[in-house]
Enzyme design. Structure first.
Site, PDB file in Angstrom:
ATOM      1  N   GLU A 229      52.625 -66.836  -8.775  1.00 16.76           N
ATOM      2  CA  GLU A 229      52.963 -67.793  -7.717  1.00 16.76           C
ATOM      3  C   GLU A 229      54.071 -67.299  -6.799  1.00 16.76           C
ATOM      4  O   GLU A 229      54.172 -67.731  -5.660  1.00 16.76           O
ATOM      5  CB  GLU A 229      53.334 -69.150  -8.325  1.00 16.76           C
ATOM      6  CG  GLU A 229      52.149 -69.896  -8.943  1.00 16.76           C
ATOM      7  CD  GLU A 229      51.910 -69.536 -10.402  1.00 16.76           C
ATOM      8  OE1 GLU A 229      52.514 -68.562 -10.900  1.00 16.76           O
ATOM      9  OE2 GLU A 229      51.098 -70.231 -11.055  1.00 16.76           O
TER      10      GLU A 229
ATOM     11  N   PHE B  71      53.293 -82.398 -20.797  1.00 17.56           N
ATOM     12  CA  PHE B  71      52.884 -80.999 -20.756  1.00 17.56           C
ATOM     13  C   PHE B  71      52.942 -80.482 -19.309  1.00 17.56           C
ATOM     14  O   PHE B  71      52.397 -81.103 -18.407  1.00 17.56           O
ATOM     15  CB  PHE B  71      51.473 -80.839 -21.322  1.00 17.56           C
ATOM     16  CG  PHE B  71      50.975 -79.417 -21.241  1.00 17.56           C
ATOM     17  CD1 PHE B  71      51.623 -78.405 -21.945  1.00 17.56           C
ATOM     18  CD2 PHE B  71      49.881 -79.089 -20.449  1.00 17.56           C
ATOM     19  CE1 PHE B  71      51.177 -77.090 -21.859  1.00 17.56           C
ATOM     20  CE2 PHE B  71      49.432 -77.774 -20.363  1.00 17.56           C
ATOM     21  CZ  PHE B  71      50.081 -76.779 -21.071  1.00 17.56           C
ATOM     22  N   GLN B  72      53.591 -79.372 -19.113  1.00 15.97           N
ATOM     23  CA  GLN B  72      53.765 -78.735 -17.802  1.00 15.97           C
ATOM     24  C   GLN B  72      54.405 -79.656 -16.773  1.00 15.97           C
ATOM     25  O   GLN B  72      54.082 -79.618 -15.594  1.00 15.97           O
ATOM     26  CB  GLN B  72      52.435 -78.175 -17.291  1.00 15.97           C
ATOM     27  CG  GLN B  72      51.949 -77.047 -18.188  1.00 15.97           C
ATOM     28  CD  GLN B  72      50.868 -76.193 -17.559  1.00 15.97           C
ATOM     29  OE1 GLN B  72      50.041 -76.677 -16.801  1.00 15.97           O
ATOM     30  NE2 GLN B  72      50.860 -74.912 -17.905  1.00 15.97           N
TER      31      GLN B  72
ATOM     32  N   MET C 130      70.769 -49.173  -4.021  1.00 11.98           N
ATOM     33  CA  MET C 130      71.898 -49.828  -3.373  1.00 11.98           C
ATOM     34  C   MET C 130      72.985 -50.183  -4.383  1.00 11.98           C
ATOM     35  O   MET C 130      74.173 -50.081  -4.093  1.00 11.98           O
ATOM     36  CB  MET C 130      71.421 -51.078  -2.625  1.00 11.98           C
ATOM     37  CG  MET C 130      72.503 -51.723  -1.784  1.00 11.98           C
ATOM     38  SD  MET C 130      73.236 -50.565  -0.621  1.00 11.98           S
ATOM     39  CE  MET C 130      72.249 -50.882   0.832  1.00 11.98           C
TER      40      MET C 130
ATOM     41  N   LYS D 167      48.849 -85.725 -10.286  1.00 10.42           N
ATOM     42  CA  LYS D 167      47.404 -85.571 -10.437  1.00 10.42           C
ATOM     43  C   LYS D 167      46.647 -86.856 -10.110  1.00 10.42           C
ATOM     44  O   LYS D 167      45.594 -86.823  -9.471  1.00 10.42           O
ATOM     45  CB  LYS D 167      47.115 -85.133 -11.881  1.00 10.42           C
ATOM     46  CG  LYS D 167      45.696 -84.660 -12.123  1.00 10.42           C
ATOM     47  CD  LYS D 167      45.627 -83.980 -13.486  1.00 10.42           C
ATOM     48  CE  LYS D 167      44.258 -84.088 -14.119  1.00 10.42           C
ATOM     49  NZ  LYS D 167      43.243 -83.203 -13.626  1.00 10.42           N
TER      50      LYS D 167
HETATM   51  C1  TPP Z   1      65.471 -60.170  -7.398  1.00 13.61           C
HETATM   52  C2  TPP Z   1      66.670 -59.337  -7.217  1.00 13.61           C
HETATM   53  N1  TPP Z   1      67.336 -58.877  -8.294  1.00 13.61           N
HETATM   54  C3  TPP Z   1      68.419 -58.093  -8.143  1.00 13.61           C
HETATM   55  C4  TPP Z   1      68.872 -57.766  -6.888  1.00 13.61           C
HETATM   56  C5  TPP Z   1      70.112 -56.902  -6.721  1.00 13.61           C
HETATM   57  N2  TPP Z   1      69.781 -55.646  -6.016  1.00 13.61           N
HETATM   58  C6  TPP Z   1      70.003 -55.487  -4.698  1.00 13.61           C
HETATM   59  S1  TPP Z   1      69.467 -54.014  -4.126  1.00 13.61           S
HETATM   60  C7  TPP Z   1      68.966 -53.546  -5.659  1.00 13.61           C
HETATM   61  C8  TPP Z   1      68.346 -52.204  -5.880  1.00 13.61           C
HETATM   62  C9  TPP Z   1      66.971 -52.133  -5.355  1.00 13.61           C
HETATM   63  O1  TPP Z   1      66.388 -50.943  -5.822  1.00 13.61           O
HETATM   64  P1  TPP Z   1      65.153 -50.313  -5.082  1.00 13.61           P
HETATM   65  O2  TPP Z   1      64.112 -51.329  -4.859  1.00 13.61           O
HETATM   66  O3  TPP Z   1      64.739 -49.084  -5.787  1.00 13.61           O
HETATM   67  O4  TPP Z   1      65.743 -50.005  -3.650  1.00 13.61           O
HETATM   68  P2  TPP Z   1      66.735 -48.850  -3.176  1.00 13.61           P
HETATM   69  O5  TPP Z   1      68.070 -49.496  -2.991  1.00 13.61           O
HETATM   70  O6  TPP Z   1      66.751 -47.801  -4.219  1.00 13.61           O
HETATM   71  O7  TPP Z   1      66.142 -48.413  -1.891  1.00 13.61           O
HETATM   72  C10 TPP Z   1      69.225 -54.552  -6.593  1.00 13.61           C
HETATM   73  C11 TPP Z   1      68.944 -54.443  -8.033  1.00 13.61           C
HETATM   74  C12 TPP Z   1      68.157 -58.291  -5.800  1.00 13.61           C
HETATM   75  N3  TPP Z   1      68.533 -58.066  -4.539  1.00 13.61           N
HETATM   76  N4  TPP Z   1      67.059 -59.051  -5.984  1.00 13.61           N
END
Ligand code: TPP
Ligand code: MG
Lengths: 170, 562
Positions: free
Chosen positions: B49, B111-112, B476, B161
Site C-alpha cells: 500500500e 479484526f483489522q 547521505m 464496510k
Molecule cells: C524511510 C527513511 N528512512 C531513513 C531515512 C534517513 N536517510 C536519509 S538519506 C539516507 C541514505 C539513503 O541511501 P541511498 O538510497 O543509498 O542514497 P545515497 O545517499 O547513497 O544516494 C537515509 C538512510 C530516510 N530519509 N527515509
C-alpha cells in the site's frame, strides 16, 4: 505567586473558537496544540444555541508570534468556523469551582462567612463538610481557595474559563 | 433510484474526473472491488500500500490533478501512513480511501480495525469517517475539493464496510459548503503595490520561490516577472522546474546543498521575495543569520506559513499566480526605468560568485562519479523527461546537476524526505503520461524500500527507468558520519546487496550495469531506447560527497565546498 509565574500570567491569552459540532473536532484542536508544542492551560467546550456549532474557550500562553501562529493554525482547521481573539476586544470571563471543605461544629460559621463574602453557595452538606460553589474570574477563585485553606480543603474541582465579549457601550 | 455505497463511490469518482486509482484489496473493501468491474475506471494493483499512495502522489505531482488510492482497513490503512505524511509535507492533492470495519464494530478492537482517522489527523489536510451512506457523496465531493483547493494536501476518507453496502438515494452535490474553509486566492492589491515599490527600488533583490509556484501553475508568470524586474531567481528543492535552469538570472537551488552563488546572493540581498516557499530549516540554516540585510516579502496561500519561522515585512496572502500576475500588471503600467543599469552591479557580483565556486567534479577514466551520471541523464533526456528521485545524495545530485526547465518535471519527497518514494512516484507519473520518458534517479538503499512495485511496471507495460547511483552506502548518512562523526560508518555500509541486474530480470524487466565511466553513455542510450522498464545499475565512487554542504544549524554562508 513567584515572579516567573507572574511573567507567564502576562503572556496568558483567552481565545474563543467556534467549531462545527462533530466528533473528533476537539481532538483536532487539542492535537494542533500538542503537535506543535503549544500549551493549553484551560479548556471549556459546550454547544451554542445553534446545535450544529460548539464553542470552545481556551486559555493559552505565548508571545506575540506564537499567539499569531496559534490563531492562524486554528483558523486553518476545516471544522473551525471562527476564532475570537480576546486580546483585541474587551471581554468578561468566568470560571466556576466546586470546593469541598471540612466543616466541623467550630468552623461552620466561618466557612459560611467566607462563602457569603464571595457570593458563593453551599450546594451540599454533610455532618463534617460543605461543598461550595463559587463563580468568578481566576483571581477570585484563587482568593477564596486561599481563605478556605486553613479550614481544610478536601477536594477542589475547577472548570475552565468561559469568555464573552463586552457589548459596545456607545 | 437507490444506489449502494459502492455504486455511489464510483459515480462520484467519475463525476470528479478520476480515470485511475492505485490500490490493494482486502476484506473491508471487497464490496468496492466487486463493484469496480462495472465501471470504466482503471485500477493499478500495487504490491504494497505504500506503493499505492506514492503512485497516487506521483500522478498528482505530474498532472496537477488529484491522485486517488484505495486500500483496506487495518494494515492496509497503516501501510499508507508514510505516503500520506509525504504528500502532506509537500502539499500534494491526493484522496485516500481506506476500508473500515462495520460501524457497529468500531471501537471494539475488531479484526483489522485501526483508528486511521486518529492516526492520520496530524498528517492530512483533513479526514472523514463516513458513518452514514447518506453522507457519502457529499463527503467524497468535499474530499476532492479540499485536496485540490487552497494549499493542496491529502484528504483521507474512511469507509466502514456496512456504509459501502447499504443503499440510499444518490444525488451528486454540485456545491460544496464548508463554513470554516475559505482559502484566499486574491492577493491584496495594497500589499502588492507596496511589494512592487520595494522590488523596483531594491539594489540587491533575490526571488526565492518554492513548491507553491508549481502547485499554482505560476512558472510562466515567475519567468516573466524575473525577467521584467531583472531579478535573480533561486528555488527550493520543491520549486525546481518553476524557473528555467539554463537562464542568466538562475542562481540554482539554495539551502543546505544549494549553490554557492544562491546562498551568497540571499545572504547579501537587500530584498528577499519569497513566493510559495516556507522558510524550511534546510533552506534557512541558522535562522538569525538568514538574509540578515534583507527586507522580506512573502507570498503564500497559507497564512500559517507567513511569519512562522522568519518575521516578514510585507506579507501577501494569496495564490502565487494571482500575485505574480498583479505584479506583472503593475510592472507594465509603471515600468521601472533603467533597471538594466541599476541591477548590473548586483548581477555582476553574482556572476563573480558563480565563477568562484561553480558546481564541479572531475570525471577521471576509472571510477564513475555520480554527478557525471546525472549530467549524462540530463544530456539525453532534457526537456522531455519526468524525473523522480529517492532521498539522500542521489536526490541532491539530481537537484544540482539536472537542469530542470519545466514545472512538474521533478517529483521528489522534499518535506518528509521519504526513501522509497521515487520509484512508485515514477510509476504514478508514467500511468498519467504513458508516452513520456520517466526516470527515477535512485540510491542503492532507497530503491530497496519499494522495489516490489517493479512487477507493477512490468505488468502494466510502464517503461519506467531506474538509474541507481550505487555507492554501496546509505550515502547521505555516511557523508554526515564522515564530516561530523570521525568517519565512524555505523550501519551505513550496504556492501551486502542484491544483484540489481538479475533482480530486474527476475521481475521480467531489463537490467543494465555500468562499471566504468565509458559505459555510462551506452547504458543510458540503451535504456532510453528500450520500451520496457529498465534498471540501470551505475556502480559509482563509494565515498563521494555532496558539496556545497552547510552543517545543520549553521549560517548558510558557512558552506563546506570540497
Ligand atoms: C524511510 C527513511 N528512512 C531513513 C531515512 C534517513 N536517510 C536519509 S538519506 C539516507 C541514505 C539513503 O541511501 P541511498 O538510497 O543509498 O542514497 P545515497 O545517499 O547513497 O544516494 C537515509 C538512510 C530516510 N530519509 N527515509
Ligand atoms: Mg547509496
Amino acid at each position: 505567586m513567584s515572579t516567573s509565574n507572574q511573567k507567564n500570567e502576562d503572556l496568558r491569552h483567552t481565545l474563543g473558537v467556534l467549531v462545527e459540532n462533530q466528533p473528533g473536532v476537539l481532538s483536532r484542536v487539542a492535537g494542533l496544540f500538542s503537535g506543535r508544542g503549544f500549551n493549553i492551560e484551560s479548556l471549556t467546550v459546550a454547544e451554542t444555541i445553534d446545535p450544529e456549532i460548539s464553542r470552545i474557550t481556551l486559555v493559552t500562553s505565548g508571545n506575540e508570534q506564537i499567539m499569531e501562529q496559534i490563531i492562524k493554525q486554528l483558523r486553518k482547521l476545516v471544522n473551525v468556523i471562527k476564532v475570537i481573539d480576546f486580546r483585541e476586544v474587551e471581554f468578561v470571563d468566568r470560571e466556576m469551582a466546586l470546593i469541598k471543605v471540612k466543616a466541623e461544629a467550630t468552623t461552620r460559621a466561618e466557612a459560611l462567612r467566607i462563602v457569603d463574602i464571595f457570593r458563593g453557595k453551599v450546594v451540599d452538606v454533610s455532618p463534617t463538610s460543605y461543598t461550595i460553589e463559587v463563580t468568578g474570574d481566576g483571581k477570585k477563585i484563587e482568593a477564596i481557595t486561599e481563605l478556605l485553606q486553613h479550614l481544610g480543603i478536601i477536594e477542589i474541582v475547577r472548570t475552565g474559563k468561559a469568555a464573552i465579549a463586552r457589548s459596545k457601550k456607545t | 433510484m437507490k444506489l449502494s455505497g459502492a455504486q455511489i463511490f464510483f459515480e462520484c469518482l467519475k463525476a470528479e474526473g478520476v480515470d485511475t486509482i492505485f490500490g490493494f484489496p482486502g476484506g473491508a473493501v471487497i464490496d468496492l472491488y466487486d463493484e469496480m468491474g462495472k465501471h470504466e475506471i482503471r485500477h493499478i494493483l500495487v504490491r504494497h500500500e505504500q506503493g499505492a499512495i506514492h503512485m497516487a502522489d506521483g500522478y498528482a505531482r505530474a498532472t496537477g490533478r488529484v491522485g486517488v488510492c484505495l486500500v483496506t482497513s487495518g494494515p492496509g490503512a497503516t501501510n499508507t501512513v508514510t505516503g500520506v505524511a509525504t504528500a502532506c509535507m509537500d502539499s500534494i492533492p491526493v484522496v485516500i480511501f481506506t476500508g473500515q470495519v462495520p460501524t457497529h464494530l468500531i471501537g471494539n478492537d475488531a479484526f483489522q480495525e485501526v483508528d486511521i482517522i486518529g492516526i492520520t489527523r496530524p498528517c492530512t489536510k483533513h479526514n472523514y469517517l463516513v458513518k452514514d451512506v447518506a453522507d457519502l457523496a457529499r463527503i467524497i465531493r468535499e474530499a476532492f475539493y479540499l485536496a485540490s483547493s487552497g494549499r493542496p494536501g491529502p484528504v483521507l476518507v474512511d469507509l466502514p464496510k456496512d456504509v459501502v453496502s447499504s443503499k440510499t438515494e444518490f444525488k451528486y452535490p454540485r456545491k460544496v459548503v464548508l463554513r470554516g474553509y475559505k482559502p484566499t486566492y486574491e492577493a491584496h492589491m495594497g500589499q502588492i503595490k507596496r511589494a512592487y515599490d520595494e522590488i523596483a527600488s531594491a539594489k540587491r533583490p533575490v526571488i526565492y520561490a518554492g513548491g507553491g509556484v508549481i502547485h499554482s501553475n505560476a512558472a510562466k508568470e515567475l519567468h516573466q516577472f524575473g525577467e521584467t524586474m531583472r531579478c535573480p531567481v533561486t528555488t527550493t528543492l520543491m520549486g525546481l522546474g518553476g524557473f528555467p535552469a539554463p537562464h542568466e538570472l538562475w542562481l540554482g537551488m539554495l539551502g543546505m546543498h544549494g549553490t554557492f552563488r544562491a546562498n551568497m546572493a540571499v545572504a547579501h540581498s537587500d530584498l528577499l521575495i519569497a513566493i510559495g516557499a516556507r522558510f524550511d530549516d534546510r533552506v534557512t540554516g541558522k535562522i538569525a543569520e538568514f538574509a540578515p540585510e534583507a527586507k522580506i516579502i512573502h507570498v503564500d496561500i497559507d497564512p500559517t506559513s507567513i511569519s512562522k519561522n522568519v518575521l516578514v515585512d510585507i506579507p501577501i496572502v494569496g495564490d502565487c499566480k494571482d500575485a505574480l500576475k498583479k505584479l506583472l500588471h503593475l510592472a507594465e503600467e509603471h515600468p521601472t526605468k533603467n533597471l538594466e543599469t541599476a541591477r548590473k552591479p548586483w548581477l555582476d557580483q553574482i556572476e563573480k560568485w558563480r565563477q568562484t565556486y561553480p558546481l564541479a567534479y572531475e570525471q577521471g577514466p576509472d571510477v564513475i562519479r555520480p554527478q557525471f551520471v546525472v549530467e549524462k541523464i540530463y544530456e539525453f533526456s532534457k526537456s522531455k523527461a519526468i524525473i523522480t528521485t529517492e532521498v539522500g545524495q542521489n536526490q541532491m545530485w539530481t537537484a544540482q546537476y539536472y537542469h530542470f526547465a519545466e514545472p512538474r518535471t521533478l517529483l521528489t519527497s522534499g518535506g518528509l524526505g521519504t526513501m522509497g518514494y521515487g520509484f512508485p512516484a515514477a510509476i504514478g507519473a508514467q500511468a498519467a503520461f504513458p508516452d513520456r520518458l520517466v526516470i527515477d534517479i535512485a540510491g542503492d538503499g532507497s530503491i530497496q524500500m519499494c522495489i516490489q512495485e517493479l512487477i507493477v511496471a512490468v505488468e502494466n507495460n510502464f517503461p519506467v527507468k531506474i538509474a541507481i547511483l550505487n555507492n554501496q552506502y546509505l550515502g547521505m548518512v555516511r557523508q554526515w558520519q564522515q564530516h561530523f562523526y570521525d568517519r565512524r560508518y555505523s550501519q551505513t555500509c550496504l556492501s551486502a546487496a542484491p544483484d540489481f541486474v538479475k533482480l530486474a530480470e527476475a521481475y521480467g524487466a531489463v537490467g543494465l550495469r555500468a562499471m566504468k565511466p565509458s559505459e555510462v553513455e551506452p547504458v543510458i542510450r540503451e535504456a532510453f531506447a528500450t520500451p520496457r522498464p529498465v534498471i540501470m545499475d551505475f556502480v559509482v565512487n563509494p565515498e563521494e560527497c555532496v558539496y556545497p554542504m552547510v552543517p545543520a544549524g549553521a549560517p548558510m554562508t558557512e558552506m563546506l565546498l570540497v
